[in-house]
Enzyme design. Structure first.
Site, short mmCIF file in Angstrom:
data_model
loop_
_atom_site.label_atom_id
_atom_site.label_comp_id
_atom_site.label_asym_id
_atom_site.label_seq_id
_atom_site.Cartn_x
_atom_site.Cartn_y
_atom_site.Cartn_z
N LYS A 280 42.50 19.46 21.89
CA LYS A 280 41.78 19.54 20.62
C LYS A 280 41.63 18.11 20.09
CE LYS A 280 41.65 22.49 16.55
NZ LYS A 280 42.18 23.74 15.95
N GLU A 366 46.20 39.35 10.86
CA GLU A 366 46.25 39.81 9.46
C GLU A 366 46.69 41.27 9.37
OE1 GLU A 366 43.75 38.10 10.79
OE2 GLU A 366 43.60 36.28 9.59
N ARG A 394 40.43 41.71 7.19
CA ARG A 394 40.86 42.09 8.54
C ARG A 394 42.07 43.03 8.49
NH1 ARG A 394 40.17 39.58 13.50
NH2 ARG A 394 37.97 39.42 12.88
C1 TPP Z 1 40.38 36.60 11.19
C2 TPP Z 1 40.52 35.11 11.00
N1 TPP Z 1 41.70 34.62 10.58
C3 TPP Z 1 41.85 33.29 10.39
C4 TPP Z 1 40.81 32.43 10.63
C5 TPP Z 1 40.97 30.95 10.34
N2 TPP Z 1 40.83 30.16 11.55
C6 TPP Z 1 39.72 29.54 11.88
S1 TPP Z 1 39.83 28.70 13.29
C7 TPP Z 1 41.47 29.15 13.46
C8 TPP Z 1 42.26 28.68 14.62
C9 TPP Z 1 41.54 29.05 15.89
O1 TPP Z 1 42.31 28.58 16.97
P1 TPP Z 1 41.63 28.64 18.41
O2 TPP Z 1 40.97 29.95 18.59
O3 TPP Z 1 42.67 28.25 19.36
O4 TPP Z 1 40.45 27.57 18.35
P2 TPP Z 1 40.58 25.96 18.39
O5 TPP Z 1 40.31 25.50 16.97
O6 TPP Z 1 41.94 25.61 18.90
O7 TPP Z 1 39.49 25.52 19.32
C10 TPP Z 1 41.86 29.94 12.42
C11 TPP Z 1 43.22 30.48 12.24
C12 TPP Z 1 39.58 33.00 11.05
N3 TPP Z 1 38.47 32.23 11.27
N4 TPP Z 1 39.47 34.33 11.24
#
Ligand code: TPP
Ligand code: DXP
Ligand code: MG
Length: 628
Positions: A280, A366, A394
């Site tokens: 990342k 969630e 959610r």
């Molecule tokens: C249901 C939900 N909960 C929380 C989030 C907040 N959120 C956005 S990106 C993220 C982390 C995503 O991690 P990953 O899928 O590994 O993607 P990366 O940023 O590492 O590429 C979170 C928790 C969301 N978008 N949707």
């Protein structure tokens, strides 16, 4: 320069494979430069540059369907599909959306914003393809964080049974917004560390096969032995047991390796899971070293990575929430905090450091978070679930079925309640008043400023008659002084801030300052407005409402939430149930999705402004007043 000649994936395919690493470098530089002045989800996009190029190079979007989970990492996809010239408007009002958007491009076949939906959507598209007799690839690209979302696992389970031809690309960078958590994350870690195992195995096989006569059979035996060891120890056994062909782990920044792996995936029947290892923030040191703060950035200096100004609308309330939680926990050992993967956004970092045994980051889960809180509450603890309004959606059934119905003492600290600005329609926190209010016995509070937030949090943790929600906005706050001592707020009691006899402005939460300003403007025109800090959307302050009704004053309700079933609706219902004649004008979010932009632009779009309140008050004042 290669990037400037690429408007479509067809243009991309004109390049030789050897040119792709240069293109990747150009895209990286473009993102670093462009986002330094627009902000956005930089680190995640830097991590998927090679992956996105490879997908568009090898497959055939939009005939082949790409579904970007969460979608915050779809900027490279947007660059390769003709939207490079719009990046200066990224996440701005009427500008380029920060997530996939069907209205922007035929290549955006699936809209996201909330995590863990891509695999289910992909399964739907694969099943539809087969029913319609079409031939195309379906590819879900999901991060290791999003894979901790329960619905992703529901989808894997279903796909394994149906055995549809489709691909799941697992983009594993060990990070959610913060470091990823959970047993699945640890499992992926074993796969990541053993990726050299595959290479070593291939080399041994090569050597053995060169030994005449015994070499080949021995290699096969060894293969079987090693495969069983690998299968037991390090293979994608979880995914293979679920019916997927597991490919990888592959280096997501090594263009050739990845192309080979994706080619193999594209030629494999049935469901394939490709485990891609990325970093990342790849290629930009400040983001590599601090991918948490470079997950979603405001503007920054390219050379140093120093943030120029706080992220747009740096919210004031989460910091107060975090500080208050630490203070409350000092004297109340029953308080525990829960966050579904938003530890930094919810400002629970300090609580986590101070009370590590009483702070739970459950991952992007969630539904589990809400029911986990219920379980804690049954044993007499005081769980505080810190959750963005939009993400509480959610866990709605768990909110109803496990918390409210059982009347459990759970506090919902509903953050980002109201407009959220640049994240736009998928993230607007405008439905929680409506969807929480439907539950019998639910208490819904919203503070007028940061000081009242601390008192509401204290009140919530002292309240023991069932679930209670304190919602607070992404506003930049009022900068008011904070009381030293916590004060209990009587449940259901509003606060009259200004007396007036012509119209009553009932403002909920962060709308109070706007109502105070509006009353001052109205006074200049001879209209005396009563200003009430409602504090509660449920239960309502019945005594106050009846007193206003008795004086035959028209009411204007103001809330940063949907008009459908919100605070204003509650006031309307109150009088209707008592067959009382009462004029009520509801100011709130109308019945459509308000897209990305700044919070002020979103409020202006729907008239949720001081001027909007003034106009609404004037409209409903008694006729002779209107002549003024
Ligand atoms: C249901 C939900 N909960 C929380 C989030 C907040 N959120 C956005 S990106 C993220 C982390 C995503 O991690 P990953 O899928 O590994 O993607 P990366 O940023 O590492 O590429 C979170 C928790 C969301 N978008 N949707
Ligand atoms: C993409 C996503 O869902 C999160 O990154 C979200 O944008 C965080 O919002 P805040 O920036 O308000 O914490
Ligand atoms: Mg990740």
């Amino acid at each position: 320069m290669l990037l400037e000649h690429i408007q479509t994936p067809t243009d991309l395919k004109k390049l030789s494979e050897d040119q792709l690493p240069q293109l990747a470098e150009e895209i990286r530089q473009f993102l670093i430069n462009s986002l330094s002045s627009t902000g956005g989800h930089l680190a995640s996009n830097l991590g998927v540059v090679e992956l996105t190029i490879a997908l568009h190079y090898l497959f055939d979007s939009p005939k082949d369907k790409f579904l970007w989970d969460v979608g915050h990492q779809a900027y490279v996809h947007k660059l390769l599909t003709g939207r490079g010239d719009q990046f200066s408007t990224l996440r701005q009002y009427k500008g380029l959306c920060g997530f996939p958007k069907m209205s922007e491009s035929e290549h955006d076949v699936w809209e996201t914003g909330h995590s863990s939906t891509s695999i289910s959507g992909a399964m739907g598209m694969a099943a539809a393809r087969d029913i319609l007799g079409e031939k195309n690839k379906v590819v879900a690209i999901i991060g290791d964080g999003a894979l901790t979302g329960g619905m992703a696992l529901e989808a894997l389970n279903h796909i394994g049974q149906e055995q549809k031809d489709m691909m799941v690309i697992l983009n594993d960078n060990e990070m959610s917004i913060s470091p990823n958590v959970g047993a699945l994350h640890n499992y992926l870690g074993r796969l990541r560390t053993h990726r050299h195992y595959n290479k070593m195995k291939a080399e041994v096989e090569q050597v053995l096969k060169k030994i005449p006569t015994i070499g080949e059979p021995f290699a096969k035996t060894l293969e079987r032995v090693k495969d069983s060891i690998k299968f037991l120890l390090v293979s994608g056994v979880l995914f293979e047991t679920l019916g997927f062909t597991y490919l990888g782990p592959v280096d997501g920044h090594h263009m050739h390796e990845m192309m080979e792996c994706l080619r193999q995936a594209g030629n494999t029947k049935g469901p394939v899971l490709v485990h891609v290892i990325t970093k990342k923030g790849q290629g930009y040191k400040p983001a590599e070293e601090d991918s948490v703060n470079f997950h979603g950035v405001g503007t920054y200096k390219i050379e140093s990575g120093a943030f120029q100004k706080k992220k747009a609308n740096a919210p004031a309330y989460p910091a107060v929430f975090g500080e208050t939680m630490v203070k409350l926990a000092e004297t109340d050992e029953k308080i525990v905090a829960i966050t579904p993967a938003m530890i930094t956004g919810s400002k629970l970092d300090k609580f986590q450091k101070t009370y590590p045994d009483r702070c739970f980051d459950v991952g992007i889960a969630e539904q589990h978070a809400a029911t986990f809180a219920a379980g804690l509450a049954t044993q007499g603890l005081k769980p505080v679930l810190a959750i963005y309004s939009t993400f509480l959606q959610r866990g709605y059934d768990q909110f109803i079925h496990d918390v409210c119905r059982q009347h459990l003492n759970v506090t919902f600290a509903v953050d980002r309640a109201g407009f959220v600005g640049e994240d736009g329609e998928t993230h607007q926190g405008v439905y929680d008043i409506s969807f929480m209010r439907s539950q019998p016995g639910m208490v819904i509070m919203m503070p007028k400023d940061e000081n009242e937030l601390q008192h509401m949090l204290y009140t919530a943790t002292q309240y023991n008659k069932g679930p209670i929600a304190v919602r607070y906005s992404k506003s930049e706050g009022e900068g008011v002084p904070m009381d030293e001592e916590f004060q209990l707020i009587p449940i259901g009691k509003s606060e009259v801030l200004r007396e007036g006899s012509h119209v009553a402005l009932l403002a909920f939460g962060n709308m109070v300052p706007l109502a105070v300003e509006a009353a001052e403007q109205l006074a200049k025109e001879g209209i005396q407005a009563k200003v009430v800090n409602a504090r509660f959307a449920k239960p309502l302050d019945e005594e106050l409402l009846l007193a206003i009704n008795k004086r035959e004053m028209p009411i204007v309700t103001i809330e940063e939430g949907t008009k459908i079933g919100g605070f204003g609706s509650a006031v309307l219902e109150f009088f209707a149930e008592r067959n009382k004649e009462q004029s009520v004008s509801i100011l709130g979010v109308p019945d459509y999705y308000v897209e990305h932009g700044s919070i002020n632009e979103q409020r202006a779009e729907i008239g949720l402004t001081t001027e909007g309140i003034v106009q609404a008050a004037k409209k409903c004042c008694v006729p002779d007043i209107q002549k003024i």
